[in-house]
Design an enzyme around this catalytic site. Structure first.
Site, PDB file in Angstrom:
ATOM      1  N   PRO A 162       0.726  -1.315  -0.192  1.00 13.48           N
ATOM      2  CG  PRO A 162      -0.968  -1.680   1.833  1.00 13.48           C
ATOM      3  CD  PRO A 162       0.482  -2.052   1.249  1.00 13.48           C
ATOM      4  CB  ILE A 163       0.857   4.242  -2.355  1.00 11.09           C
ATOM      5  CG1 ILE A 163       2.244   5.069  -2.722  1.00 11.09           C
ATOM      6  CG2 ILE A 163      -0.158   4.954  -2.034  1.00 11.09           C
ATOM      7  CD1 ILE A 163       2.025   5.552  -4.418  1.00 11.09           C
ATOM      8  N   GLY A 206       1.402   4.117   4.470  1.00  9.13           N
ATOM      9  CA  GLY A 206       1.472   3.447   5.821  1.00  9.13           C
ATOM     10  C   GLY A 206       1.580   4.019   6.741  1.00  9.13           C
ATOM     11  N   GLY A 231       3.624   5.164  10.228  1.00  9.27           N
ATOM     12  CA  GLY A 231       4.958   5.232  10.678  1.00  9.27           C
ATOM     13  C   GLY A 231       4.652   5.465  11.992  1.00  9.27           C
ATOM     14  CG  ASP A 272       7.908   1.603   8.758  1.00 12.59           C
ATOM     15  OD1 ASP A 272       8.440   1.108   7.690  1.00 12.59           O
ATOM     16  OD2 ASP A 272       8.806   2.325   9.293  1.00 12.59           O
ATOM     17  CE1 TYR A 325      12.296   3.193  14.238  1.00 15.90           C
ATOM     18  CE2 TYR A 325      10.057   2.293  13.343  1.00 15.90           C
ATOM     19  CZ  TYR A 325      11.361   2.975  13.291  1.00 15.90           C
ATOM     20  OH  TYR A 325      11.750   3.187  12.036  1.00 15.90           O
ATOM     21  CE  LYS A 328      11.956   0.474   8.978  1.00 15.05           C
ATOM     22  NZ  LYS A 328      11.052   1.145  10.107  1.00 15.05           N
ATOM     23  CG  HIS A 380      16.526   0.120  11.076  1.00 19.25           C
ATOM     24  ND1 HIS A 380      15.753  -0.034  12.358  1.00 19.25           N
ATOM     25  CD2 HIS A 380      16.384   1.305  10.690  1.00 19.25           C
ATOM     26  CE1 HIS A 380      15.103   1.042  12.407  1.00 19.25           C
ATOM     27  NE2 HIS A 380      15.402   2.011  11.364  1.00 19.25           N
TER      28      HIS A 380
HETATM   29  N1  LIG Z   1      14.359   3.405   8.373  1.00 18.77           N
HETATM   30  C1  LIG Z   1      14.782   4.516   9.099  1.00 18.77           C
HETATM   31  O1  LIG Z   1      16.027   4.473   9.359  1.00 18.77           O
HETATM   32  C2  LIG Z   1      13.622   5.389   9.519  1.00 18.77           C
HETATM   33  C3  LIG Z   1      14.254   6.726   9.938  1.00 18.77           C
HETATM   34  C4  LIG Z   1      13.205   7.501  10.547  1.00 18.77           C
HETATM   35  C5  LIG Z   1      11.822   7.217  10.255  1.00 18.77           C
HETATM   36  N2  LIG Z   1      11.422   5.960   9.878  1.00 18.77           N
HETATM   37  C6  LIG Z   1      10.111   5.536   9.597  1.00 18.77           C
HETATM   38  O2  LIG Z   1       9.326   6.728   9.033  1.00 18.77           O
HETATM   39  C7  LIG Z   1       8.326   7.129   9.896  1.00 18.77           C
HETATM   40  C8  LIG Z   1       7.907   8.670   9.464  1.00 18.77           C
HETATM   41  O3  LIG Z   1       9.108   9.370   9.780  1.00 18.77           O
HETATM   42  P1  LIG Z   1       9.085  10.340  11.098  1.00 18.77           P
HETATM   43  O4  LIG Z   1       8.080   9.873  12.046  1.00 18.77           O
HETATM   44  O5  LIG Z   1      10.431  10.346  11.641  1.00 18.77           O
HETATM   45  O6  LIG Z   1       8.747  11.729  10.487  1.00 18.77           O
HETATM   46  P2  LIG Z   1       7.453  12.391   9.919  1.00 18.77           P
HETATM   47  O7  LIG Z   1       6.365  11.364   9.617  1.00 18.77           O
HETATM   48  O8  LIG Z   1       8.151  13.070   8.643  1.00 18.77           O
HETATM   49  O9  LIG Z   1       6.884  13.224  10.741  1.00 18.77           O
HETATM   50  C9  LIG Z   1       6.483  13.173  11.971  1.00 18.77           C
HETATM   51  C10 LIG Z   1       6.022  14.548  12.652  1.00 18.77           C
HETATM   52  O10 LIG Z   1       5.147  15.098  12.040  1.00 18.77           O
HETATM   53  C11 LIG Z   1       3.799  15.498  12.825  1.00 18.77           C
HETATM   54  N3  LIG Z   1       2.728  15.290  11.857  1.00 18.77           N
HETATM   55  C12 LIG Z   1       2.177  14.155  11.375  1.00 18.77           C
HETATM   56  N4  LIG Z   1       1.113  14.592  10.498  1.00 18.77           N
HETATM   57  C13 LIG Z   1       0.981  15.962  10.282  1.00 18.77           C
HETATM   58  C14 LIG Z   1       0.236  16.848   9.767  1.00 18.77           C
HETATM   59  N5  LIG Z   1      -0.565  16.283   9.137  1.00 18.77           N
HETATM   60  N6  LIG Z   1       0.472  18.214  10.040  1.00 18.77           N
HETATM   61  C15 LIG Z   1       1.177  18.487  10.829  1.00 18.77           C
HETATM   62  N7  LIG Z   1       2.180  17.796  11.653  1.00 18.77           N
HETATM   63  C16 LIG Z   1       1.891  16.304  11.248  1.00 18.77           C
HETATM   64  C17 LIG Z   1       3.939  14.534  13.966  1.00 18.77           C
HETATM   65  O11 LIG Z   1       3.347  15.088  15.026  1.00 18.77           O
HETATM   66  P3  LIG Z   1       2.004  14.425  15.646  1.00 18.77           P
HETATM   67  O12 LIG Z   1       2.331  12.899  16.010  1.00 18.77           O
HETATM   68  O13 LIG Z   1       2.059  15.041  16.968  1.00 18.77           O
HETATM   69  O14 LIG Z   1       0.913  14.639  14.833  1.00 18.77           O
HETATM   70  C18 LIG Z   1       5.546  14.164  14.092  1.00 18.77           C
HETATM   71  O15 LIG Z   1       5.928  15.071  14.874  1.00 18.77           O
HETATM   72  C19 LIG Z   1       8.789   6.910  11.196  1.00 18.77           C
HETATM   73  O16 LIG Z   1       7.452   6.869  12.019  1.00 18.77           O
HETATM   74  C20 LIG Z   1       9.184   5.583  11.035  1.00 18.77           C
HETATM   75  O17 LIG Z   1       8.019   4.511  11.078  1.00 18.77           O
HETATM   76  C21 LIG Z   1      12.329   5.253   9.453  1.00 18.77           C
END
Ligand SMILES: NC(=O)c1ccc[n+]([C@@H]2O[C@H](COP(=O)([O-])OP(=O)(O)OC[C@H]3O[C@@H](n4cnc5c(N)ncnc54)[C@H](OP(=O)(O)O)[C@@H]3O)[C@@H](O)[C@H]2O)c1
Ligand SMILES: *[C@@H]1O[C@H](CO)[C@@H](O)[C@H](O)[C@H]1NC(C)=O
Ligand SMILES: *[C@@H]1O[C@H](CO)[C@@H](O)[C@H](O)[C@H]1NC(C)=O
Ligand SMILES: *[C@@H]1O[C@H](CO)[C@@H](O)[C@H](O)[C@H]1NC(C)=O
Ligand SMILES: *[C@@H]1O[C@H](CO)[C@@H](O)[C@H](O)[C@H]1NC(C)=O
Length: 331
Positions: free
Chosen positions: A34-35, A37, A39, A66, A71, A100, A133
């Site tokens: 699914p495009i 997911g 986080g 994801d 985590y 991961k 990861h």
């Molecule tokens: N593979 C890797 O090494 C790696 C690294 C980093 C992340 N990830 C994965 O990628 C996912 C997403 O990345 P991320 O969580 O770092 O950052 P992100 O999704 O870019 O941003 C999350 C932030 O944005 C806020 N937010 C969410 N929707 C919003 C909206 N519509 N308007 C305004 N603010 C909004 C959230 O706050 P609230 O929760 O307060 O709404 C949170 O502070 C992670 O959760 C994880 O599953 C993987």
């Protein structure tokens, strides 16, 4: 006439079942992801909140979650899912679950063990997608998942990405994961695996947002039939990015929010997005991106915002022989 009736039925059906309008990306092994997911990094450490968020996400049409061993939320997610399966709200087979393998499990024989730990906590008997990861290997058995050395840098060990990949192939052959891939790999590291692998990685999960557009690495992946998932797809929703004048203009013109525009820009590139939120209104906002389209010009203006600005730099591992960000694009 016949066509019109069919279209009407399709539209009606879509309004009944939210998941029907969520497109998928086709992986090279014939599976679909699914495009969009959910986080889950730092989503919550409270079981009630986790259960509520996952239930709401499913109600809004999310079918893809994801997570990762590091985590430390797989038990919370597992309990939420168990309840959802018990209630017959959705079936395991209708969900796409990614986890991961962490950096302290990079020896070939440790990979299967790591995956089983995650699966046990999630309460599932297979993962839809398992990722390496990071290309980085850390010393295991120290009691820490992020062991440090005397210089307060990560306590690294030198394990080739090819060895870890062989462990991923073992896990695939045992049926632990339906698809296997990588995360945070640069083009050289992908090339190494592609050369040696029995199975190709189907996905590289990397940081992508308007300030880190990743045009070259995405193109490299696509030219090797590797799909891309964007992490931090909202650029962590900093004030700077949410107030970027180019993005706010495009958002206003489309009657959408900046967050929706950032996600739409990615899915129009066929990139999977995994925005994280625990807020009901944002769960709904972030998946409401399938009823508008950015023009070529709008896509280009967003590309022009690129400044190669990474949020996740892992600089504590900058001395690791497999540190991925020193040579971002060279083959
Ligand atoms: N593979 C890797 O090494 C790696 C690294 C980093 C992340 N990830 C994965 O990628 C996912 C997403 O990345 P991320 O969580 O770092 O950052 P992100 O999704 O870019 O941003 C999350 C932030 O944005 C806020 N937010 C969410 N929707 C919003 C909206 N519509 N308007 C305004 N603010 C909004 C959230 O706050 P609230 O929760 O307060 O709404 C949170 O502070 C992670 O959760 C994880 O599953 C993987
Ligand atoms: C879920 O479905 C199973 C099998 O159809 C059934 O036995 C069970 O009672 C259902 N549970 C609920 C809570 O409806
Ligand atoms: C490493 O970190 C510890 C704890 O923060 C500190 O006490 C120590 O001085 C640091 N060592 C070096 C070499 O920077
Ligand atoms: C890591 O191991 C590879 C062989 O697998 C070797 O070529 C390389 O020099 C080693 N790097 C370090 C920093 O030890
Ligand atoms: C703009 O979007 C809002 C929120 O989705 C919606 O309620 C409103 O009807 C839209 N306005 C127009 C002119 O489409």
């Amino acid at each position: 006439m016949y066509q019109i009736v069919i279209t009407l039925i399709a539209v009606l059906y879509q309004t009944c079942d939210a998941t029907n309008y969520i497109p998928s990306v086709n992986l090279v092994n014939g599976k679909k992801i699914p495009i969009i997911g959910l986080g889950t990094y730092a989503l919550t450490s409270d079981q009630n909140v986790m259960t509520k968020v996952i239930n709401e996400a499913i109600d809004f049409g999310y079918r893809h979650i994801d997570t990762a061993y590091i985590y430390e939320n797989e038990e919370l997610i597992g309990r939420a899912l168990n309840e959802i399966f018990q209630n017959n709200k959705t079936k395991r087979d209708d969900l796409f679950i990614t986890s991961k393998v962490w950096n302290t499990y990079h020896k070939r024989e440790q990979v299967v063990e790591a995956m089983k730990l995650s699966m046990n906590m999630l309460g599932v008997d297979y993962l839809d997608l398992a990722l390496v990861h990071w290309p980085l290997a850390y010393r295991s058995g120290t009691g820490s998942l992020r062991p440090l050395n005397a210089n307060n840098m990560t306590d690294d060990i030198n394990i080739s990405v090819v060895e870890t990949w062989k462990g991923m192939e073992d896990a695939y052959k045992l049926g632990l994961a339906k698809s296997i891939g990588v995360s945070n790999f640069n083009s050289q590291q992908l090339t190494l695996i592609l050369k040696e692998a029995f199975l190709k990685p189907v996905i590289n999960q990397i940081e992508v947002h308007p300030y880190l557009s990743q045009e070259k690495l995405v193109e490299f992946c696509k030219s090797n039939s590797i799909s891309v998932t964007a992490y931090c797809p909202l650029g962590k929703a900093t004030k700077e990015i949410l107030n970027d004048p180019v993005l706010t203009d495009i958002a206003t013109n489309n009657n959408k929010t900046v967050a929706q525009v950032m996600l739409r820009w990615l899915i129009q590139r066929d990139i999977v997005v995994i925005p994280k939120t625990s807020k009901t209104n944002r769960l709904s906002e972030n998946i409401n991106i399938f009823d508008f389209q950015l023009t070529d010009e709008e896509m280009k203006s967003i590309f022009s915002l690129n400044k190669n600005q990474r949020i996740i730099t892992s600089t504590l591992s900058a001395n690791n022989p497999n540190y991925p960000f020193a040579i971002p694009y060279r083959r």
